[in-house]
Design a protein around this motif. Structure first.
Motif, mmCIF file in Angstrom:
data_model
loop_
_atom_site.group_PDB
_atom_site.id
_atom_site.type_symbol
_atom_site.label_atom_id
_atom_site.label_comp_id
_atom_site.label_asym_id
_atom_site.label_seq_id
_atom_site.Cartn_x
_atom_site.Cartn_y
_atom_site.Cartn_z
ATOM 1 N N ALA A 105 0.824 -1.206 0.000
ATOM 2 C CA ALA A 105 0.000 0.000 0.000
ATOM 3 C C ALA A 105 0.855 1.251 0.000
ATOM 4 N N GLN A 106 1.946 1.236 0.773
ATOM 5 C CA GLN A 106 2.839 2.389 0.801
ATOM 6 C C GLN A 106 3.537 2.571 -0.538
ATOM 7 N N ALA A 107 3.941 1.474 -1.164
ATOM 8 C CA ALA A 107 4.582 1.574 -2.484
ATOM 9 C C ALA A 107 3.619 2.163 -3.505
ATOM 10 N N ALA A 108 2.348 1.760 -3.440
ATOM 11 C CA ALA A 108 1.359 2.293 -4.378
ATOM 12 C C ALA A 108 1.099 3.776 -4.116
ATOM 13 N N ALA A 109 1.130 4.174 -2.835
ATOM 14 C CA ALA A 109 0.865 5.579 -2.505
ATOM 15 C C ALA A 109 1.968 6.499 -2.988
ATOM 16 N N ASN A 110 3.163 5.983 -3.199
ATOM 17 C CA ASN A 110 4.273 6.817 -3.657
ATOM 18 C C ASN A 110 4.178 7.176 -5.132
ATOM 19 N N GLY A 111 3.381 6.464 -5.890
ATOM 20 C CA GLY A 111 3.240 6.738 -7.311
ATOM 21 C C GLY A 111 2.066 7.650 -7.603
ATOM 22 N N PRO A 112 1.871 8.031 -8.863
ATOM 23 C CA PRO A 112 0.717 8.879 -9.219
ATOM 24 C C PRO A 112 -0.586 8.114 -9.062
ATOM 25 N N TRP A 142 0.016 13.617 -8.205
ATOM 26 C CA TRP A 142 1.334 13.028 -7.919
ATOM 27 C C TRP A 142 2.114 13.980 -7.038
ATOM 28 N N GLU A 143 2.757 13.415 -6.041
ATOM 29 C CA GLU A 143 3.598 14.211 -5.143
ATOM 30 C C GLU A 143 5.051 13.802 -5.341
ATOM 31 N N PRO A 144 5.857 14.623 -5.993
ATOM 32 C CA PRO A 144 7.274 14.271 -6.197
ATOM 33 C C PRO A 144 7.988 14.118 -4.852
ATOM 34 N N ASP A 145 8.768 13.062 -4.740
ATOM 35 C CA ASP A 145 9.464 12.764 -3.483
ATOM 36 C C ASP A 145 10.872 13.361 -3.543
ATOM 37 N N LEU A 146 10.945 14.706 -3.485
ATOM 38 C CA LEU A 146 12.218 15.382 -3.671
ATOM 39 C C LEU A 146 13.160 15.206 -2.489
ATOM 40 N N PHE A 147 12.632 15.024 -1.273
ATOM 41 C CA PHE A 147 13.466 14.931 -0.086
ATOM 42 C C PHE A 147 13.515 13.514 0.491
ATOM 43 N N ASN A 150 8.868 9.974 1.280
ATOM 44 C CA ASN A 150 8.038 8.835 0.887
ATOM 45 C C ASN A 150 8.875 7.567 0.735
ATOM 46 N N ARG A 151 10.070 7.735 0.196
ATOM 47 C CA ARG A 151 10.952 6.581 0.040
ATOM 48 C C ARG A 151 11.346 6.012 1.403
ATOM 49 N N ALA A 152 11.590 6.895 2.361
ATOM 50 C CA ALA A 152 11.950 6.436 3.703
ATOM 51 C C ALA A 152 10.773 5.709 4.361
ATOM 52 N N THR A 153 9.564 6.207 4.152
ATOM 53 C CA THR A 153 8.382 5.526 4.698
ATOM 54 C C THR A 153 8.224 4.144 4.079
ATOM 55 N N LEU A 154 8.504 4.042 2.778
ATOM 56 C CA LEU A 154 8.442 2.735 2.126
ATOM 57 C C LEU A 154 9.542 1.813 2.652
ATOM 58 N N ASP A 155 10.733 2.374 2.886
ATOM 59 C CA ASP A 155 11.812 1.560 3.457
ATOM 60 C C ASP A 155 11.426 1.027 4.837
ATOM 61 N N ALA A 156 10.753 1.863 5.629
ATOM 62 C CA ALA A 156 10.304 1.413 6.949
ATOM 63 C C ALA A 156 9.294 0.281 6.820
ATOM 64 N N SER A 319 6.916 20.461 0.642
ATOM 65 C CA SER A 319 6.312 19.353 -0.096
ATOM 66 C C SER A 319 5.655 19.917 -1.348
ATOM 67 N N PHE A 320 5.656 19.151 -2.396
ATOM 68 C CA PHE A 320 5.166 19.588 -3.696
ATOM 69 C C PHE A 320 4.102 18.616 -4.185
ATOM 70 N N GLN A 321 3.189 19.150 -4.982
ATOM 71 C CA GLN A 321 2.127 18.306 -5.517
ATOM 72 C C GLN A 321 1.754 18.790 -6.904
ATOM 73 N N LEU A 322 1.650 17.843 -7.812
ATOM 74 C CA LEU A 322 1.193 18.110 -9.174
ATOM 75 C C LEU A 322 -0.146 17.422 -9.367
ATOM 76 N N SER A 323 -1.096 18.147 -9.922
ATOM 77 C CA SER A 323 -2.406 17.560 -10.171
ATOM 78 C C SER A 323 -2.970 18.132 -11.453
ATOM 79 N N GLY A 324 -3.863 17.429 -12.029
ATOM 80 C CA GLY A 324 -4.506 17.862 -13.264
ATOM 81 C C GLY A 324 -5.781 17.106 -13.489
#
Length: 481
Positions: A105-112, A142-147, A150-156, A319-324
Motif C-alpha cells: 500500500a505504501q509503495a502504491a501511494a508513492n506513485g501517481p 502526484w507528489e514528487p518525493d524530492l526529499f 516517501n521513500r523512507a516511509t516505504l523503506d520502513a 512538499s510539492f504536488q502536481l495535479s490535473g
C-alpha cells in the motif's frame, strides 16, 4: 515615453512557471537536508571468537531440520504437524501478510494516482425551467518525493515486512523446540512410569515372601509392615506419573493444533526416550548470530526505525504536488462529446512549514529515541543469543557427566538389590537391608530416566539457541514476493 505592456501569459505557461518555482525551492531546501545513513551501524556488542566448547575446524552441522537428528519418526511427524496447524504460527503468518500488504500500500501511494468520475445534475430556480448538467472526466495527482520522505516511509514498511518474516521464523524455531521438549518429557515420564511399575512388581514379590516367612515364624510382624509400607509408597507414585503423562499428551495435542486427548492412541504406549548424536559441530558465534531469527528481526526493526527518522526529518521541508484534470461538461448528453465541452486544468502547488511550535522537530527527536530503543533491543538480542548458547553448552556438559555417574549407581543398586533378596530368602540378612536396596534401586533408575530426558532436552535447547529450524536464504527470497 510609455513602455509596452508585457504579453499575457498563455494557459500553458502558468504550469511551466509553477513547476520552475517548485524546482527552485526544492533545490534551495535540499542543500539544508542532513543525509542519514542508509543502513544501521554495525553492532558494537562484544562477540567472542569461539564458544566455550570449540568445535575445531569441522564444518558446522546443518540445523534446518535438527529434529531429524533424533531419528524418531513420531517426533518428526509431530513437529511437521505443529508447524502447519499451530495457532501461533497462523497468527505470525497473518501478521506477515498484514506487513506485506502495508508495504504494498505504501509503495502504491508513492506513485501517481488517477481517478475517474461522472455526474448528472438537475437544478431549478423558482418557476423557471429546469436545467441539466452532465460531467465526466479523469483526475490525476502526484507528489514528487524530492526529499526522500516517501521513500523512507516505504523503506520502513519494507523493513517491517522483513521483521515480520523473521518473526514468523522465530515462532517456528521456538515451536519446534517446544514440541520436541514436550515429546521428550512425555517419553521420560513413560519411562519413569515403567520403572515404577517394574519396581512395584519386585516389591510385591518381596512382600509375598515376607508374608510366608512371617507365617512360618521366620520374620517378625515389623518386617511385614515395613514391606507393606514400601510397596504402598511405590504404588502411590504411579497415579502421579500417570497424571503427568496425560497432561503431556494433552499439551502435545494442543501444540499440534489438535484437541486434548487426540494423541492417546498414537503416543499412549511407552516409547524410548529419543537421543541426539553427539557429533554436533558448532558454527562460530558471529555465524550463529546471523542464523538466529530473533537477532535478524531486531536488526530489521533498527532499519525500520532508521527509515522513520529519515521520513520525520523530510517532513520538515517543503512538499510539492502536481495535479490535473481532463473532463467533459455539457447541458445535454448529446453535446457531451463536442470539442467545446472539454475542460482541462493543471495545478502545481508547494507547501512550506513556517511555524509549528517545534512539532516537526519534536517528531524527529521522538523517532530518534525510538531508533535508540531499537538499537538497545538489538544489542540485548545479541547478548541473549550468546548466553543461550553458552548456557545450553554448560548444561549439556554437566548432564552428560551426571548421566554417566547415575548409570553406574543404578547398575550397582540393581546388583545390590538382587543380592539382598537372595540373602534375605536364605535368612542371612535382615529385612531392613532389602528395603534399603529396593529404595536405592528405584531412586537411581528413576534418576537415570529423568537425566536421559533432560540430556535430550539440552540438545533441543542447544539447537534452538544456535538458530536451528529455519533457512535464512529461503526466508530472504520469500520476502521479495
Amino acid at each position: 515615453m510609455s513602455r509596452s505592456a508585457s504579453p499575457p501569459l498563455s494557459a500553458c505557461a502558468w504550469p511551466r512557471r509553477a513547476l520552475g518555482l517548485a524546482a527552485a525551492l526544492a533545490l534551495t531546501a535540499c542543500a539544508s537536508v542532513t543525509p542519514l545513513p542508509a543502513r544501521p551501524p554495525a553492532d558494537t556488542s562484544p562477540v567472542p571468537a569461539q564458544w566455550s566448547a570449540a568445535s575445531g575446524s569441522a564444518q558446522p552441522t546443518a540445523l534446518a531440520q535438527w529434529w531429524q537428528r533424533f531419528d524418531d519418526p513420531q517426533l518428526t511427524a509431530l513437529v511437521a504437524q505443529a508447524l502447519q496447524a499451530n495457532t501461533s504460527v497462523k497468527s505470525a503468518q497473518a501478521a506477515l501478510r498484514q506487513a506485506r500488504a502495508q508495504r504494498d500500500a505504501q509503495a502504491a501511494a508513492n506513485g501517481p494516482s488517477i481517478s475517474a468520475s461522472a455526474s448528472a445534475q438537475r437544478s431549478q430556480n423558482g418557476n423557471a425551467d429546469g436545467s441539466n448538467r452532465f460531467q465526466t472526466g479523469f483526475d490525476a495527482r502526484w507528489e514528487p518525493d524530492l526529499f526522500g520522505g516517501n521513500r523512507a516511509t516505504l523503506d520502513a514498511a519494507e523493513a517491517g515486512a522483513r521483521a515480520a518474516q523473521t518473526g514468523l521464523a522465530d515462532v517456528q524455531v521456538s515451536l519446534a523446540a517446544e514440541v520436541a521438549v514436550a515429546y521428550i518429557e512425555l517419553r521420560g515420564l513413560q519411562a519413569r512410569l515403567d520403572i515404577a511399575s517394574r519396581n512395584l512388581a519386585t516389591q510385591q514379590e518381596t512382600l509375598q515372601i515376607t508374608r510366608w516367612r512371617a507365617q512360618a515364624g521366620l520374620a517378625s510382624s515389623l518386617d511385614l509392615e515395613q514391606a507393606i509400607a514400601a510397596t504402598e509408597q511405590t504404588r502411590a507414585q504411579i497415579p502421579a506419573l500417570q497424571t503427568s503423562v496425560a497432561q503431556s499428551l494433552n499439551a502435545l495435542a494442543v501444540l499440534t493444533g489438535q484437541v486434548p486427548g487426540a494423541l492417546q492412541a498414537t503416543l499412549g504406549r511407552t516409547g524410548a526416550i529419543p537421543a541426539a548424536p553427539a557429533d554436533l559441530a558448532l558454527a562460530f558465534p558471529a555465524e550463529t548470530l546471523r542464523q538466529r531469527p530473533d537477532v535478524r528481526s531486531a536488526e530489521h526493526q533498527v532499519s525500520a526505525a532508521l527509515a522513520r527518522v529519515s521520513a520525520a526529518d523530510a517532513a520538515r521541508y517543503p512538499s510539492f504536488q502536481l495535479s490535473g484534470s481532463l473532463g467533459l461538461s455539457a447541458l445535454t448528453l448529446g453535446t457531451l462529446t463536442d470539442g467545446a465541452s472539454v475542460l482541462r486544468s493543471v495545478l502545481a502547488s508547494v507547501s512550506v512549514p513556517l511555524f509549528d511550535g517545534g512539532a516537526l522537530r519534536a517528531q524527529v527527536q521522538a523517532q530518534q529515541a525510538a531508533l535508540d530503543q531499537a538499537r538497545a533491543a538489538h544489542e540485548a538480542a545479541v547478548l541473549g543469543a550468546l548466553q543461550d548458547v553458552e548456557d545450553a553448552l554448560a548444561a549439556l556438559r554437566g548432564d552428560r557427566e551426571k548421566l554417566v555417574r547415575q548409570q553406574a549407581a543404578a547398575d550397582a543398586a540393581t546388583n545390590a538389590e538382587l543380592l539382598a533378596r537372595q540373602r534375605y530368602q536364605s535368612g542371612l540378612i535382615d529385612f531392613r537391608t532389602v528395603l534399603d536396596t529396593q529404595r536405592s534401586r528405584l531412586s537411581t533408575q528413576d534418576s537415570v530416566a529423568s537425566t536421559q530426558a533432560t540430556l535430550s532436552a539440552d540438545h533441543v535447547r542447544l539447537y534452538k539457541a544456535l538458530g536451528g529450524g529455519w533457512t535464512p536464504a529461503d526466508t530472504t527470497a520469500a520476502t521479495r514476493h
